[in-house]
Design a protein around this motif. Structure first.
Motif, PDB file in Angstrom:
ATOM      1  N   MET A  84       1.722  -7.944  -9.344  1.00  0.00           N
ATOM      2  CA  MET A  84       0.408  -7.917  -9.952  1.00  0.00           C
ATOM      3  C   MET A  84      -0.059  -6.584  -9.767  1.00  0.00           C
ATOM      4  N   HIS A  85      -1.396  -5.996 -10.202  1.00  0.00           N
ATOM      5  CA  HIS A  85      -1.681  -4.703 -10.527  1.00  0.00           C
ATOM      6  C   HIS A  85      -1.630  -3.858  -9.239  1.00  0.00           C
ATOM      7  N   PHE A  86      -1.996  -4.423  -8.154  1.00  0.00           N
ATOM      8  CA  PHE A  86      -1.999  -3.853  -6.887  1.00  0.00           C
ATOM      9  C   PHE A  86      -0.526  -2.994  -6.911  1.00  0.00           C
ATOM     10  N   TYR A  87       0.473  -3.677  -6.771  1.00  0.00           N
ATOM     11  CA  TYR A  87       1.580  -3.173  -6.513  1.00  0.00           C
ATOM     12  C   TYR A  87       2.059  -2.263  -7.726  1.00  0.00           C
ATOM     13  N   ASP A  88       1.921  -2.685  -8.935  1.00  0.00           N
ATOM     14  CA  ASP A  88       2.172  -1.834 -10.227  1.00  0.00           C
ATOM     15  C   ASP A  88       1.512  -0.429  -9.928  1.00  0.00           C
ATOM     16  N   ASP A  89       0.024  -0.706  -9.812  1.00  0.00           N
ATOM     17  CA  ASP A  89      -0.811   0.678  -9.838  1.00  0.00           C
ATOM     18  C   ASP A  89      -0.259   1.565  -8.848  1.00  0.00           C
ATOM     19  N   TRP A  90       0.124   1.221  -7.789  1.00  0.00           N
ATOM     20  CA  TRP A  90       0.810   1.854  -6.555  1.00  0.00           C
ATOM     21  C   TRP A  90       1.895   2.598  -6.772  1.00  0.00           C
ATOM     22  N   ALA A  91       3.035   1.724  -7.410  1.00  0.00           N
ATOM     23  CA  ALA A  91       4.246   2.249  -7.854  1.00  0.00           C
ATOM     24  C   ALA A  91       4.079   3.527  -9.046  1.00  0.00           C
ATOM     25  N   ARG A  92       3.079   3.167  -9.725  1.00  0.00           N
ATOM     26  CA  ARG A  92       2.977   4.267 -10.913  1.00  0.00           C
ATOM     27  C   ARG A  92       2.367   5.585 -10.217  1.00  0.00           C
ATOM     28  N   ARG A  93       1.626   5.467  -9.174  1.00  0.00           N
ATOM     29  CA  ARG A  93       1.117   6.582  -8.496  1.00  0.00           C
ATOM     30  C   ARG A  93       2.366   7.330  -7.728  1.00  0.00           C
ATOM     31  N   ILE A  94       3.363   6.802  -7.114  1.00  0.00           N
ATOM     32  CA  ILE A  94       4.707   7.116  -6.698  1.00  0.00           C
ATOM     33  C   ILE A  94       5.377   7.753  -7.627  1.00  0.00           C
ATOM     34  N   VAL A  95       5.616   7.242  -8.780  1.00  0.00           N
ATOM     35  CA  VAL A  95       6.171   7.935  -9.824  1.00  0.00           C
ATOM     36  C   VAL A  95       5.737   9.001 -10.351  1.00  0.00           C
ATOM     37  N   SER A  96       4.354   9.196 -10.345  1.00  0.00           N
ATOM     38  CA  SER A  96       3.740  10.255 -10.744  1.00  0.00           C
ATOM     39  C   SER A  96       3.685  11.412  -9.700  1.00  0.00           C
ATOM     40  N   GLY A  97       4.258  11.240  -8.739  1.00  0.00           N
ATOM     41  CA  GLY A  97       4.324  12.380  -7.661  1.00  0.00           C
ATOM     42  C   GLY A  97       3.543  12.206  -6.231  1.00  0.00           C
ATOM     43  N   GLN A  98       2.557  11.102  -6.352  1.00  0.00           N
ATOM     44  CA  GLN A  98       1.830  10.821  -5.343  1.00  0.00           C
ATOM     45  C   GLN A  98       2.466   9.988  -4.450  1.00  0.00           C
ATOM     46  N   PHE A  99       3.305  10.590  -3.459  1.00  0.00           N
ATOM     47  CA  PHE A  99       4.082   9.800  -2.450  1.00  0.00           C
ATOM     48  C   PHE A  99       3.249   9.319  -1.392  1.00  0.00           C
ATOM     49  N   THR A 100       1.950  10.002  -0.901  1.00  0.00           N
ATOM     50  CA  THR A 100       1.242   9.498   0.070  1.00  0.00           C
ATOM     51  C   THR A 100      -0.162  10.244   0.014  1.00  0.00           C
ATOM     52  N   ASP A 101      -1.048   9.773   0.582  1.00  0.00           N
ATOM     53  CA  ASP A 101      -2.520  10.320   0.367  1.00  0.00           C
ATOM     54  C   ASP A 101      -2.605  10.543   1.833  1.00  0.00           C
ATOM     55  N   HIS A 102      -1.722  10.846   2.803  1.00  0.00           N
ATOM     56  CA  HIS A 102      -1.796  11.268   3.987  1.00  0.00           C
ATOM     57  C   HIS A 102      -2.639  10.642   4.939  1.00  0.00           C
ATOM     58  N   LEU A 103      -2.872   9.402   4.740  1.00  0.00           N
ATOM     59  CA  LEU A 103      -3.692   8.434   5.546  1.00  0.00           C
ATOM     60  C   LEU A 103      -2.621   7.366   5.687  1.00  0.00           C
ATOM     61  N   ALA A 104      -2.749   6.623   7.157  1.00  0.00           N
ATOM     62  CA  ALA A 104      -1.849   5.325   7.393  1.00  0.00           C
ATOM     63  C   ALA A 104      -1.932   4.404   6.310  1.00  0.00           C
ATOM     64  N   PHE A 105      -0.676   3.872   5.890  1.00  0.00           N
ATOM     65  CA  PHE A 105      -0.731   2.890   4.914  1.00  0.00           C
ATOM     66  C   PHE A 105      -1.870   1.715   5.127  1.00  0.00           C
ATOM     67  N   TYR A 106      -2.394   1.439   4.078  1.00  0.00           N
ATOM     68  CA  TYR A 106      -3.566   0.344   3.926  1.00  0.00           C
ATOM     69  C   TYR A 106      -3.024  -0.834   3.258  1.00  0.00           C
ATOM     70  N   GLY A 107      -2.018  -1.405   3.474  1.00  0.00           N
ATOM     71  CA  GLY A 107      -1.237  -2.366   2.621  1.00  0.00           C
ATOM     72  C   GLY A 107       0.359  -1.943   2.909  1.00  0.00           C
ATOM     73  N   LEU A 108       1.252  -3.235   2.651  1.00  0.00           N
ATOM     74  CA  LEU A 108       2.596  -2.912   3.229  1.00  0.00           C
ATOM     75  C   LEU A 108       3.229  -2.078   1.984  1.00  0.00           C
ATOM     76  N   PRO A 109       3.785  -1.127   2.197  1.00  0.00           N
ATOM     77  CA  PRO A 109       4.294   0.050   1.065  1.00  0.00           C
ATOM     78  C   PRO A 109       5.690  -0.360   0.386  1.00  0.00           C
ATOM     79  N   GLY A 110       6.433  -1.318   1.183  1.00  0.00           N
ATOM     80  CA  GLY A 110       7.873  -1.408   0.926  1.00  0.00           C
ATOM     81  C   GLY A 110       8.099  -1.756  -0.476  1.00  0.00           C
ATOM     82  N   TYR A 111       7.264  -2.712  -1.145  1.00  0.00           N
ATOM     83  CA  TYR A 111       7.548  -3.355  -2.352  1.00  0.00           C
ATOM     84  C   TYR A 111       7.281  -2.264  -3.312  1.00  0.00           C
TER      85      TYR A 111
END
Length: 563
Positions: A1-28
Motif C-alpha cells: 500500500m501507499h505507506f510502504y511504497d512511499d517509504w521505499a521511494r524515500r529510501i531509494v532517493s537517499g533518505q535512509f533515516t530521519d535520525h529518529l526511532a522507527f515509527y512503523g516496522l521498517p523491514g518491508y
C-alpha cells in the motif's frame, strides 16, 4: 500500500533515516527499496515474488498435511493435503494480500516454513539450524513483530524433541537455545541498532507499539482497530496524529520512544482502573479472532473482489468452522498436529494485546486449512465405512463450532467499514456513481459518523455542488468540531468565493487543530494577502516555508507578497 511504497521511494532517493526511532516496522519498506533499486520502480516484481511465496505456502500446506496424517494412510494424507492446498489457492484474503504491497504474504510463508521444519524432523533442531531459524524469525520481525511469538515453539522443539547428538545432550540443547536467541538478536539488529545508536532512543523494533497497545486497550476498544477520538484513519495519518497528540499533552517535542511510552502508560492505566472491563474486552477479542465477520480495515479484499482482480473463493468463517472440531479430535490421535495447534494459539496470544484485522489473522489460516481438509476427508470416509458414532461426534462439534464462529456482529459501524472504504476508493479514482452508492450505504449504517459525512462532502464538491458540500462539511463539524479536513475545505471554498473573512475564520480553526500543517499556513497567507494584510500574510507563508521548505508554490507566494 501507499505507506510502504512511499517509504521505499524515500529510501531509494537517499533518505535512509530521519535520525529518529522507527515509527512503523521498517523491514518491508527496505526490502521494497532494494527491489526498486534492482528492478526499477513498480509493483510488478514485488507482486510476482509475493505470488510465488503464496504458491510456496500452498506447497508447505501439502507437505505439512502429509507429514502429520501419513499415519492414517498415505493416500488419505495426500488427498487431505491437496484439498488444503487448493483451499489456500482459492482463499480470497490470501489472493488479495499476495497482490498488494504489504508484508503479509512474506510472514505467512516464513511462519509455515518454520512450522514445516519443526514437524518434518524427529530430532530437535541442531546448533546451525537453531541459529538460522532464529535469524529468520528476527529478520521477519523487522517487518511483522508477531512472528516473535514463534520463539516459544522453537524452544519447545529444542527442549522436547530428542537431540541428534548422543553425547552431552544437555550442553547440545543449551548451545542450540543460545544460538537461537543470538540469531533472533542478529535478525532484529537493524531495528534496535538504528534506534539505540543512530536515533539515541531506547526502542527495540518500532515505537508505534505504544499507540497500537492503546488502540487495543481503551474505553471504546471493541477488538478491532477502532481509532479513539483525535486519531484519523489511515496508517500514515494515524501515526502522525499519535505523535502530535502525545507532544501536545507533554507540551514539548518528544522522542519516538517517549511517544510510545505515553500511549502505553494510558493503556496500562485503563487496564489497572477497569480490570473487569478489560477482562470482558479480552473475551470480546477472542471472539473477534474466530468470528466469520470480515474486518478488513483497508477494505482491499472487497475492493479487489468487486473489481474482479481476485477470483471467487472461500473466506475465514468457513475454514474456521470446519477446523475447530478437528483441532480437538486430533490432539490425541495425531500428535504432530499439536505443533500446529500450539502455533495457532501463540499467534492468537500475539493479537490479544492489540486488535484483530483480516490480515492479522491470515497467518493461522494454513493451519486451519490442514485441520479442515482432513476433517472433511475423515467425515466422508466414516460415512462410507458406516462409523456413525464418529460421524455424530464430528457433527455435534461442527454444530457448536458453527454457532461460535457465525455469532453475529451487532455494531452497525463495523458493517459500515467496507462500504465507507470502497466509497472513498471510488471517489479517489473518479468513479462518482460507485462512490455515491457506497458512501450512502455507509451513512445508512451510521449517519452520525463524521468521516462518512466528510467523504460525502468531498463527493458533492467533486460533482460541483458547493452548497451540498458545505452542508455535509457543517454536519461533519457538528459531529466533530475539530475535524481538520472539514475546516480546511470550508476555508478553501470561502476563499474561492471571495468570502475572505469567513475563509480566515475557518482556516484559523484548522490551524488551531493542526498547527504543524504547512498547507493551512499557505492557505491563510493567500487569504490574508487577498485582504491586503501583507505583514500577517508574510508571517504565515514563512511558517509554511519553514515547515516545508521545498514547496515551489510557497516560494512563489512569498515573492508575490513581498512584491
Amino acid at each position: 500500500m501507499h505507506f510502504y511504497d512511499d517509504w521505499a521511494r524515500r529510501i531509494v532517493s537517499g533518505q535512509f533515516t530521519d535520525h529518529l526511532a522507527f515509527y512503523g516496522l521498517p523491514g518491508y519498506a527496505y526490502l521494497l527499496a532494494a527491489l526498486y533499486k534492482l528492478a526499477g520502480y513498480g509493483p510488478f516484481v514485488p507482486a510476482l515474488l509475493q505470488a510465488l511465496l503464496d504458491a510456496a505456502t500452498a506447497v508447505l500446506i501439502y507437505k505439512i498435511s502429509v507429514a502429520i496424517f501419513s499415519g492414517t494412510g498415505m493416500r488419505c494424507a495426500q488427498i487431505a493435503g491437496l484439498v488444503a492446498a487448493g483451499g489456500w489457492a482459492v482463499f480470497v484474503p490470501a489472493q488479495t494480500y499476495a497482490a498488494i504491497l504489504m508484508p503479509t504474504a512474506w510472514l505467512v510463508f516464513i511462519f509455515w516454513l518454520i512450522l514445516w521444519r519443526i514437524i518434518r524432523q524427529k530430532n530437535a533442531p541442531g546448533r546451525c539450524e537453531a541459529l538460522i531459524l532464529g535469524l529468520l524469525v528476527g529478520l521477519t520481525a523487522t517487518a511483522i513483530a508477531t512472528i516473535l511469538f514463534l520463539i516459544p515453539l522453537l524452544i519447545s522443539a529444542i527442549v522436547l524433541k530428542p537431540a541428534i547428538s548422543n553425547h552431552s545432550q544437555f550442553r547440545t540443547r543449551i548451545s542450540a537455545l543460545v544460538l537461537l536467541f543470538l540469531g533472533a538478536a542478529a535478525g532484529t539488529s537493524p531495528c534496535w541498532v538504528h534506534n539505540c545508536l543512530v536515533a539515541q532512543d531506547r526502542v527495540f523494533l518500532s515505537a508505534h507499539s505504544g499507540i497500537n497497545f492503546w488502540i487495543g486497550n481503551n474505553p471504546s476498544a471493541n477488538g478491532y482497530p477502532r481509532f479513539p477520538p483525535g486519531l484519523r484513519a489511515g496508517q500514515a495519518a494515524m501515526l502522525q496524529d499519535s505523535i502530535d497528540a502525545a507532544e501536545s499533552a507533554a507540551g514539548h517535542s518528544l522522542k519516538r520512544g517517549e511517544v510510545s511510552r505515553y500511549w502505553s502508560a494510558k493503556a496500562r492505566a485503563y487496564i489497572e482502573r477497569h480490570p473487569a472491563a478489560w477482562l470482558r474486552l479480552l473475551a470480546v477479542k477472542l471472539r473477534t479472532v474466530w468470528s466469520a465477520f470480515q474486518y478488513d480495515d483497508l477494505s482491499i479484499i472487497t475492493i479487489l473482489r468487486e473489481q474482479k482482480v481476485t477470483f471467487p473463493g472461500i473466506y475465514f468463517g468457513l475454514v474456521a468452522t470446519l477446523a475447530l472440531p478437528m483441532m480437538l479430535l486430533l490432539w490425541n490421535t495425531a500428535p504432530l498436529s499439536r505443533w500446529i495447534t500450539a502455533a495457532i494459539v501463540l499467534h492468537l496470544l500475539a493479537l490479544l494485546p492489540v486488535f484483530t484485522t483480516e490480515r492479522y489473522r491470515l497467518p493461522i489460516v494454513p493451519g486451519l486449512l490442514v485441520f479442515a481438509a482432513f476433517g472433511l476427508i475423515t467425515f466422508f470416509n466414516n460415512v462410507v465405512a458406516g462409523k456413525f458414532n464418529s460421524v455424530i461426534s464430528y457433527g455435534a462439534l461442527l454444530a457448536v463450532s458453527t454457532l461460535f464462529v457465525s455469532w453475529p456482529q451487532s455494531d452497525p459501524s463495523l458493517w459500515a467499514l467496507d462500504a465507507y472504504n470502497s466509497g472513498w476508493q471510488a471517489l479517489e479514482s473518479g468513479d462518482l456513481t460507485l462512490a455515491e452508492k457506497k458512501l450512502q450505504l455507509a451513512r445508512a449504517y451510521v449517519p452520525t459518523n463524521p468521516e462518512t459525512n466528510f467523504a460525502l462532502g468531498n463527493l458533492r464538491l467533486a460533482e460541483g455542488n458547493s452548497a451540498a458540500a458545505s452542508a455535509f462539511y457543517l454536519a461533519t463539524l457538528q459531529l466533530d468540531n475539530h475535524h481538520r479536513g472539514a475546516l480546511n475545505n470550508l476555508g478553501v471554498m470561502a476563499l474561492d468565493c471571495g468570502k475572505f473573512d469567513a475563509a480566515e475564520n475557518w482556516l484559523r480553526h484548522a490551524e488551531d487543530v493542526d498547527p504543524g500543517n504547512a498547507k493551512i499556513h499557505f492557505l491563510l497567507a493567500k487569504t490574508l494577502l487577498a485582504k491586503d494584510e501583507h505583514e500577517l500574510a508574510r508571517e504565515e507563508i514563512e511558517i509554511a516555508i519553514r515547515l516545508q521548505p521545498n514547496q515551489i508554490e510557497f516560494q512563489q507566494l512569498k515573492q508575490k507578497i513581498e512584491n
